[in-house]
Design a protein around this motif. Sequence first.
Motif, PDB file in Angstrom:
ATOM      1  N   LEU A 279       0.850  -1.192   0.000  1.00 18.57           N
ATOM      2  CA  LEU A 279       0.000   0.000   0.000  1.00 18.57           C
ATOM      3  C   LEU A 279       0.886   1.241   0.000  1.00 18.57           C
ATOM      4  CD1 LEU A 279      -2.853   1.182   0.211  1.00 18.57           C
ATOM      5  CD2 LEU A 279      -2.608   1.101   2.697  1.00 18.57           C
ATOM      6  N   TRP A 280       0.755   2.059  -1.052  1.00 18.47           N
ATOM      7  CA  TRP A 280       1.630   3.224  -1.199  1.00 18.47           C
ATOM      8  C   TRP A 280       0.973   4.540  -0.785  1.00 18.47           C
ATOM      9  CZ3 TRP A 280       6.427   2.007  -1.422  1.00 18.47           C
ATOM     10  CH2 TRP A 280       6.845   0.832  -2.059  1.00 18.47           C
ATOM     11  N   SER A 281      -0.347   4.646  -0.894  1.00 16.01           N
ATOM     12  CA  SER A 281      -0.980   5.925  -0.536  1.00 16.01           C
ATOM     13  C   SER A 281      -2.416   5.697  -0.078  1.00 16.01           C
ATOM     14  CB  SER A 281      -0.969   6.893  -1.731  1.00 16.01           C
ATOM     15  OG  SER A 281      -1.775   6.392  -2.787  1.00 16.01           O
ATOM     16  N   ILE A 282      -2.899   6.628   0.777  1.00 18.35           N
ATOM     17  CA  ILE A 282      -4.281   6.642   1.242  1.00 18.35           C
ATOM     18  C   ILE A 282      -4.818   8.060   1.046  1.00 18.35           C
ATOM     19  CG2 ILE A 282      -5.829   6.367   3.207  1.00 18.35           C
ATOM     20  CD1 ILE A 282      -3.851   4.396   4.391  1.00 18.35           C
ATOM     21  N   LYS A 283      -5.934   8.200   0.348  1.00 18.75           N
ATOM     22  CA  LYS A 283      -6.522   9.509   0.075  1.00 18.75           C
ATOM     23  C   LYS A 283      -7.923   9.560   0.667  1.00 18.75           C
ATOM     24  CE  LYS A 283      -7.365  12.803  -3.681  1.00 18.75           C
ATOM     25  NZ  LYS A 283      -7.325  13.001  -5.146  1.00 18.75           N
TER      26      LYS A 283
ATOM     27  N   SER B 261      -1.869   1.278   6.491  1.00 24.96           N
ATOM     28  CA  SER B 261      -1.048   2.486   6.393  1.00 24.96           C
ATOM     29  C   SER B 261      -0.055   2.316   5.253  1.00 24.96           C
ATOM     30  CB  SER B 261      -0.314   2.751   7.718  1.00 24.96           C
ATOM     31  OG  SER B 261       0.530   1.653   8.040  1.00 24.96           O
ATOM     32  N   PRO B 262       0.410   3.429   4.655  1.00 23.46           N
ATOM     33  CA  PRO B 262       1.357   3.342   3.532  1.00 23.46           C
ATOM     34  C   PRO B 262       2.623   2.607   3.925  1.00 23.46           C
ATOM     35  CG  PRO B 262       0.437   5.554   3.698  1.00 23.46           C
ATOM     36  CD  PRO B 262      -0.004   4.815   4.925  1.00 23.46           C
ATOM     37  N   GLY B 263       3.114   1.767   2.995  1.00 26.34           N
ATOM     38  CA  GLY B 263       4.341   1.018   3.208  1.00 26.34           C
ATOM     39  C   GLY B 263       4.126  -0.394   3.695  1.00 26.34           C
ATOM     40  N   LYS B 264       2.877  -0.735   4.034  1.00 28.40           N
ATOM     41  CA  LYS B 264       2.602  -2.083   4.521  1.00 28.40           C
ATOM     42  C   LYS B 264       2.015  -2.945   3.409  1.00 28.40           C
ATOM     43  CE  LYS B 264       1.991  -1.105   9.436  1.00 28.40           C
ATOM     44  NZ  LYS B 264       1.102  -1.313  10.617  1.00 28.40           N
ATOM     45  N   LEU B 265       2.234  -4.267   3.529  1.00 23.15           N
ATOM     46  CA  LEU B 265       1.685  -5.200   2.553  1.00 23.15           C
ATOM     47  C   LEU B 265       0.168  -5.286   2.702  1.00 23.15           C
ATOM     48  CD1 LEU B 265       4.249  -8.156   2.656  1.00 23.15           C
ATOM     49  CD2 LEU B 265       3.958  -6.466   0.838  1.00 23.15           C
ATOM     50  N   THR B 266      -0.518  -5.334   1.557  1.00 21.87           N
ATOM     51  CA  THR B 266      -1.977  -5.459   1.591  1.00 21.87           C
ATOM     52  C   THR B 266      -2.410  -6.884   1.880  1.00 21.87           C
ATOM     53  OG1 THR B 266      -1.987  -5.788  -0.820  1.00 21.87           O
ATOM     54  CG2 THR B 266      -2.291  -3.534  -0.007  1.00 21.87           C
ATOM     55  N   ILE B 267      -1.472  -7.825   1.775  1.00 22.69           N
ATOM     56  CA  ILE B 267      -1.781  -9.211   2.110  1.00 22.69           C
ATOM     57  C   ILE B 267      -2.042  -9.307   3.612  1.00 22.69           C
ATOM     58  CG2 ILE B 267      -0.925 -11.584   2.104  1.00 22.69           C
ATOM     59  CD1 ILE B 267       0.873 -10.821  -0.218  1.00 22.69           C
ATOM     60  N   GLY B 268      -3.190  -9.811   3.946  1.00 23.99           N
ATOM     61  CA  GLY B 268      -3.555  -9.911   5.351  1.00 23.99           C
ATOM     62  C   GLY B 268      -4.389  -8.750   5.840  1.00 23.99           C
TER      63      GLY B 268
END
Length: 395
Positions: free
Chosen positions: A110-114, A136-143
Amino acid sequence: MSMKMQHNFFQGSMRIKVEGKMIEPFLQACVRRGCVISNIKRIKENEAVMTIRLSEWKTFRQLRKKYRCKISLLGGKGLPFFYRKITQRTALMAAFLLSLIVVFLLANTLWSIKVEGLTPELEANVEKKLQSYGVSPGKLTIGMDDPNDIQRKLLDDIPDLLWVGVNKKGTSYHLYGVEKTRHDTNKNLRPADLVAEKKGMIVKTFIKKGRPLVAVNDVVKKGQKLAAGKLVEDKDILVHTEGEVIAETWYKVDQNLPTTQVLQLTDGVEIKEYHLTVGSLTIPLWGWWKNEDSEYRHETKETNWEWLGWKSPVDLKTTRYYKIDLKKYEQSKDKIQKLGILTARESLSQYLGKEAEVMKEKVLHLREENGKVKLILLFKVHENIAVTKYISQGD
């Protein structure tokens, strides 16, 4: 397998080709150095192929220059060559697998949240809750939780949220929220759309609440929906749409201005011309020889002789000509035009209100008619064309 074959397998053997005029002396020198040569085959007079041990390759290379021979490698057998081949392929496979792992990690990070549609305070609260969910940005979306689960958690954990949409787009999350209003009985908070009050071309949009339906440079018709209070097409989530849609509109203004200023520019020279009219026949009597090269303003008066109710068929028509200064005449017409534009702009501004902005005007028509100057103007205006249209709850 014999001992000799096992020895050659572990040490490795090479099939080489030797070219040169001194092949025999060259091979004898290699044998004297302890080299074992087998399977010698003469191809041409100055060319032969043979098998040697891998460890003897260095000796062959050292002696080839002395005897002016050329050595070419045709192939190799044994454990060293097998190990080298496996090592090369393993490195290639390892690099390929590593690249797949890197691409997989990048695509699932996950690179960005808008977050849109909320006040800064509520937006910060939403972002804080997302971090607590592990989003949060920088975390894997897996899980990570499914977007629908994140939406449900936010609505449960933040009482001030009326509705929030969570969409995953590639490597980013896009959230659009609607804040709850605290005065539900207010008429201005009833579910409503924004529609166009008149035709125009969109130049700017600012939708505080609601789902925008138009973009800049779109041409809209009167009554067309500009923003919807229904946030999701297939769900009954309604809000009172708020915002402005500035559009370019055009207004046509007719001005009729008196020409008194123009008519006062005569130089005082008066010429009278008399005609006798008998029915439809006109007979010139006096003054018809005036100079036609000059510009004149004229006033005509015709007698209407009657006697005891009997109208005479003969009348006298008198025409007075006043010479006009053309230069001053045109200057005065230009002043009247500017005055008409200024008057029309002020009247239009009062009609539209302070929020509308008159951008420019264009003169479509200018002519003198019955002692007046008829001026037709076209004004380009930027104004808010959005009006509220309440949504029927029964629809």
